[in-house]
Design a protein around this motif. Structure first.
Motif, PDB file in Angstrom:
ATOM      1  N   LEU A  20       0.855  -1.186   0.000  1.00 61.75           N
ATOM      2  CA  LEU A  20       0.000   0.000   0.000  1.00 61.75           C
ATOM      3  C   LEU A  20       0.889   1.233   0.000  1.00 61.75           C
ATOM      4  CD1 LEU A  20      -2.616  -1.026   2.691  1.00 61.75           C
ATOM      5  CD2 LEU A  20      -3.029  -0.737   0.255  1.00 61.75           C
ATOM      6  N   ALA A  21       0.494   2.235  -0.772  1.00 63.07           N
ATOM      7  CA  ALA A  21       1.291   3.453  -0.850  1.00 63.07           C
ATOM      8  C   ALA A  21       0.377   4.658  -0.999  1.00 63.07           C
ATOM      9  CB  ALA A  21       2.253   3.369  -2.032  1.00 63.07           C
ATOM     10  N   GLN A  42     -11.974   4.514  -0.258  1.00 65.91           N
ATOM     11  CA  GLN A  42     -11.849   4.400   1.207  1.00 65.91           C
ATOM     12  C   GLN A  42     -12.136   2.986   1.695  1.00 65.91           C
ATOM     13  OE1 GLN A  42     -14.494   7.493   2.592  1.00 65.91           O
ATOM     14  NE2 GLN A  42     -12.794   8.915   2.852  1.00 65.91           N
ATOM     15  N   ILE A  43     -13.068   2.305   1.048  1.00 66.77           N
ATOM     16  CA  ILE A  43     -13.411   0.943   1.469  1.00 66.77           C
ATOM     17  C   ILE A  43     -12.263  -0.009   1.178  1.00 66.77           C
ATOM     18  CG2 ILE A  43     -14.982  -0.991   1.073  1.00 66.77           C
ATOM     19  CD1 ILE A  43     -17.160   1.176   0.492  1.00 66.77           C
ATOM     20  N   GLY A  44     -11.726   0.055  -0.025  1.00 65.77           N
ATOM     21  CA  GLY A  44     -10.597  -0.803  -0.373  1.00 65.77           C
ATOM     22  C   GLY A  44      -9.403  -0.560   0.524  1.00 65.77           C
ATOM     23  N   ASP A  45      -9.139   0.702   0.819  1.00 65.17           N
ATOM     24  CA  ASP A  45      -8.035   1.048   1.710  1.00 65.17           C
ATOM     25  C   ASP A  45      -8.279   0.487   3.103  1.00 65.17           C
ATOM     26  OD1 ASP A  45      -5.650   2.220   2.643  1.00 65.17           O
ATOM     27  OD2 ASP A  45      -6.665   4.097   3.118  1.00 65.17           O
ATOM     28  N   ALA A  46      -9.510   0.618   3.593  1.00 65.31           N
ATOM     29  CA  ALA A  46      -9.836   0.099   4.933  1.00 65.31           C
ATOM     30  C   ALA A  46      -9.632  -1.413   5.001  1.00 65.31           C
ATOM     31  CB  ALA A  46     -11.268   0.465   5.304  1.00 65.31           C
ATOM     32  N   ILE A  47     -10.055  -2.113   3.959  1.00 64.19           N
ATOM     33  CA  ILE A  47      -9.909  -3.576   3.938  1.00 64.19           C
ATOM     34  C   ILE A  47      -8.436  -3.959   3.882  1.00 64.19           C
ATOM     35  CG2 ILE A  47     -10.320  -5.666   2.576  1.00 64.19           C
ATOM     36  CD1 ILE A  47     -13.007  -4.320   1.701  1.00 64.19           C
ATOM     37  N   LEU A  48      -7.705  -3.410   2.925  1.00 69.18           N
ATOM     38  CA  LEU A  48      -6.308  -3.807   2.742  1.00 69.18           C
ATOM     39  C   LEU A  48      -5.422  -3.391   3.909  1.00 69.18           C
ATOM     40  CD1 LEU A  48      -5.914  -3.158  -1.073  1.00 69.18           C
ATOM     41  CD2 LEU A  48      -6.100  -5.359   0.105  1.00 69.18           C
ATOM     42  N   LEU A  64     -13.751  -5.020  11.340  1.00 68.08           N
ATOM     43  CA  LEU A  64     -14.321  -3.988  10.474  1.00 68.08           C
ATOM     44  C   LEU A  64     -15.795  -3.738  10.816  1.00 68.08           C
ATOM     45  CD1 LEU A  64     -12.690  -4.914   7.050  1.00 68.08           C
ATOM     46  CD2 LEU A  64     -12.300  -2.818   8.355  1.00 68.08           C
ATOM     47  N   ALA A  65     -16.536  -4.814  11.092  1.00 71.23           N
ATOM     48  CA  ALA A  65     -17.954  -4.673  11.447  1.00 71.23           C
ATOM     49  C   ALA A  65     -18.106  -3.865  12.732  1.00 71.23           C
ATOM     50  CB  ALA A  65     -18.603  -6.051  11.590  1.00 71.23           C
ATOM     51  N   ALA A  66     -17.255  -4.127  13.706  1.00 63.23           N
ATOM     52  CA  ALA A  66     -17.308  -3.375  14.962  1.00 63.23           C
ATOM     53  C   ALA A  66     -16.927  -1.910  14.733  1.00 63.23           C
ATOM     54  CB  ALA A  66     -16.379  -4.010  15.991  1.00 63.23           C
ATOM     55  N   ARG A  67     -15.889  -1.671  13.953  1.00 61.86           N
ATOM     56  CA  ARG A  67     -15.426  -0.311  13.707  1.00 61.86           C
ATOM     57  C   ARG A  67     -16.484   0.519  12.981  1.00 61.86           C
ATOM     58  NH1 ARG A  67     -10.595  -0.468  10.419  1.00 61.86           N
ATOM     59  NH2 ARG A  67      -9.670  -1.256  12.312  1.00 61.86           N
ATOM     60  N   TYR A  68     -17.164  -0.086  12.012  1.00 62.15           N
ATOM     61  CA  TYR A  68     -18.120   0.660  11.202  1.00 62.15           C
ATOM     62  C   TYR A  68     -19.578   0.414  11.608  1.00 62.15           C
ATOM     63  CZ  TYR A  68     -14.081   1.815   8.441  1.00 62.15           C
ATOM     64  OH  TYR A  68     -12.860   2.295   8.051  1.00 62.15           O
ATOM     65  N   ASN A  69     -19.767  -0.293  12.726  1.00 63.04           N
ATOM     66  CA  ASN A  69     -21.105  -0.547  13.256  1.00 63.04           C
ATOM     67  C   ASN A  69     -22.025  -1.102  12.168  1.00 63.04           C
ATOM     68  OD1 ASN A  69     -23.019  -0.675  15.290  1.00 63.04           O
ATOM     69  ND2 ASN A  69     -23.781   1.383  14.889  1.00 63.04           N
ATOM     70  N   ALA A  70     -21.567  -2.160  11.522  1.00 57.82           N
ATOM     71  CA  ALA A  70     -22.309  -2.791  10.425  1.00 57.82           C
ATOM     72  C   ALA A  70     -22.430  -4.287  10.713  1.00 57.82           C
ATOM     73  CB  ALA A  70     -21.579  -2.560   9.115  1.00 57.82           C
ATOM     74  N   PRO A  71     -23.432  -4.930  10.115  1.00 59.34           N
ATOM     75  CA  PRO A  71     -23.579  -6.382  10.308  1.00 59.34           C
ATOM     76  C   PRO A  71     -22.364  -7.129   9.755  1.00 59.34           C
ATOM     77  CG  PRO A  71     -25.548  -5.441   9.274  1.00 59.34           C
ATOM     78  CD  PRO A  71     -24.494  -4.375   9.293  1.00 59.34           C
ATOM     79  N   GLY A  77     -19.277 -10.321   3.259  1.00 57.97           N
ATOM     80  CA  GLY A  77     -19.565 -10.464   1.836  1.00 57.97           C
ATOM     81  C   GLY A  77     -18.811  -9.445   1.004  1.00 57.97           C
ATOM     82  N   ASP A  78     -18.796  -8.201   1.473  1.00 61.89           N
ATOM     83  CA  ASP A  78     -18.080  -7.146   0.748  1.00 61.89           C
ATOM     84  C   ASP A  78     -16.575  -7.411   0.720  1.00 61.89           C
ATOM     85  OD1 ASP A  78     -20.521  -5.897   0.373  1.00 61.89           O
ATOM     86  OD2 ASP A  78     -20.189  -4.389   1.936  1.00 61.89           O
ATOM     87  N   VAL A  79     -16.031  -7.802   1.857  1.00 60.77           N
ATOM     88  CA  VAL A  79     -14.588  -8.064   1.942  1.00 60.77           C
ATOM     89  C   VAL A  79     -14.230  -9.263   1.060  1.00 60.77           C
ATOM     90  CG1 VAL A  79     -12.715  -8.787   3.487  1.00 60.77           C
ATOM     91  CG2 VAL A  79     -14.336  -7.033   4.221  1.00 60.77           C
ATOM     92  N   ARG A  80     -15.042 -10.310   1.128  1.00 57.22           N
ATOM     93  CA  ARG A  80     -14.783 -11.512   0.321  1.00 57.22           C
ATOM     94  C   ARG A  80     -14.813 -11.178  -1.175  1.00 57.22           C
ATOM     95  NH1 ARG A  80     -18.937 -14.205   1.457  1.00 57.22           N
ATOM     96  NH2 ARG A  80     -18.232 -14.904   3.487  1.00 57.22           N
ATOM     97  N   ASP A  81     -15.816 -10.402  -1.608  1.00 56.29           N
ATOM     98  CA  ASP A  81     -15.896 -10.037  -3.023  1.00 56.29           C
ATOM     99  C   ASP A  81     -14.672  -9.232  -3.456  1.00 56.29           C
ATOM    100  OD1 ASP A  81     -18.351 -11.301  -3.149  1.00 56.29           O
ATOM    101  OD2 ASP A  81     -19.524  -9.441  -3.113  1.00 56.29           O
ATOM    102  N   PHE A  82     -14.294  -8.263  -2.645  1.00 53.79           N
ATOM    103  CA  PHE A  82     -13.146  -7.406  -2.964  1.00 53.79           C
ATOM    104  C   PHE A  82     -11.865  -8.221  -3.033  1.00 53.79           C
ATOM    105  CE2 PHE A  82      -9.762  -4.452  -1.508  1.00 53.79           C
ATOM    106  CZ  PHE A  82      -9.787  -3.568  -2.573  1.00 53.79           C
ATOM    107  N   LEU A  83     -11.618  -9.042  -2.014  1.00 58.27           N
ATOM    108  CA  LEU A  83     -10.370  -9.800  -1.970  1.00 58.27           C
ATOM    109  C   LEU A  83     -10.317 -10.900  -3.016  1.00 58.27           C
ATOM    110  CD1 LEU A  83      -9.622 -10.089   1.851  1.00 58.27           C
ATOM    111  CD2 LEU A  83      -8.672  -8.483   0.181  1.00 58.27           C
ATOM    112  N   THR A  84     -11.459 -11.468  -3.383  1.00 62.48           N
ATOM    113  CA  THR A  84     -11.473 -12.524  -4.403  1.00 62.48           C
ATOM    114  C   THR A  84     -10.905 -12.003  -5.719  1.00 62.48           C
ATOM    115  OG1 THR A  84     -13.315 -13.697  -3.373  1.00 62.48           O
ATOM    116  CG2 THR A  84     -12.955 -14.105  -5.708  1.00 62.48           C
ATOM    117  N   GLY A  85     -11.272 -10.779  -6.084  1.00 63.05           N
ATOM    118  CA  GLY A  85     -10.725 -10.185  -7.300  1.00 63.05           C
ATOM    119  C   GLY A  85      -9.224  -9.976  -7.215  1.00 63.05           C
ATOM    120  N   LEU A  86      -8.752  -9.586  -6.040  1.00 60.40           N
ATOM    121  CA  LEU A  86      -7.310  -9.359  -5.870  1.00 60.40           C
ATOM    122  C   LEU A  86      -6.534 -10.672  -5.802  1.00 60.40           C
ATOM    123  CD1 LEU A  86      -7.324  -6.336  -3.417  1.00 60.40           C
ATOM    124  CD2 LEU A  86      -6.901  -6.341  -5.870  1.00 60.40           C
TER     125      LEU A  86
END
Length: 98
Positions: A20-21, A42-48, A64-71, A77-86
């Protein structure tokens, strides 16, 4: 492992030569690899930024769910989709903890 879903116990990490740079000229975060770069939102950066090579996919998603107060299921699902492509582009590797 690119065709299989990323499992909660898998440990995602940036392989040697991928990092990351900050693109200071454009004010962006980028994922860089030899002869290629990918602009991150911002989402990709947060995940990586969570990939430390020690924590599992499940732990990263829970954090990430705790930090962003999300299920956690939605985050996972979002992280898996993003990382699968990478993973398919060989910019993220997976390690099985066993």
């Amino acid at each position: 492992m690119t065709d299989a879903l990323i499992q909660p116990q898998d440990i995602p990490y940036l392989p040697r030569g991928v990092w990351l740079a900050d693109d200071k000229v454009r004010g962006l975060r980028v994922l860089q690899a030899p002869e290629r770069a990918m602009q991150l939102d911002q989402i990709g950066d947060a995940i990586l930024s969570e990939l430390d090579g020690n924590r599992s996919m499940g732990q990263i998603c829970a954090d990430l769910a705790a930090r962003y107060n999300a299920p956690v299921e939605q985050i996972a699902g979002d992280v898996r989709d993003f990382l699968t492509g990478l993973v398919a582009r060989r910019m993220v590797f997976l390690r099985d903890p066993s």
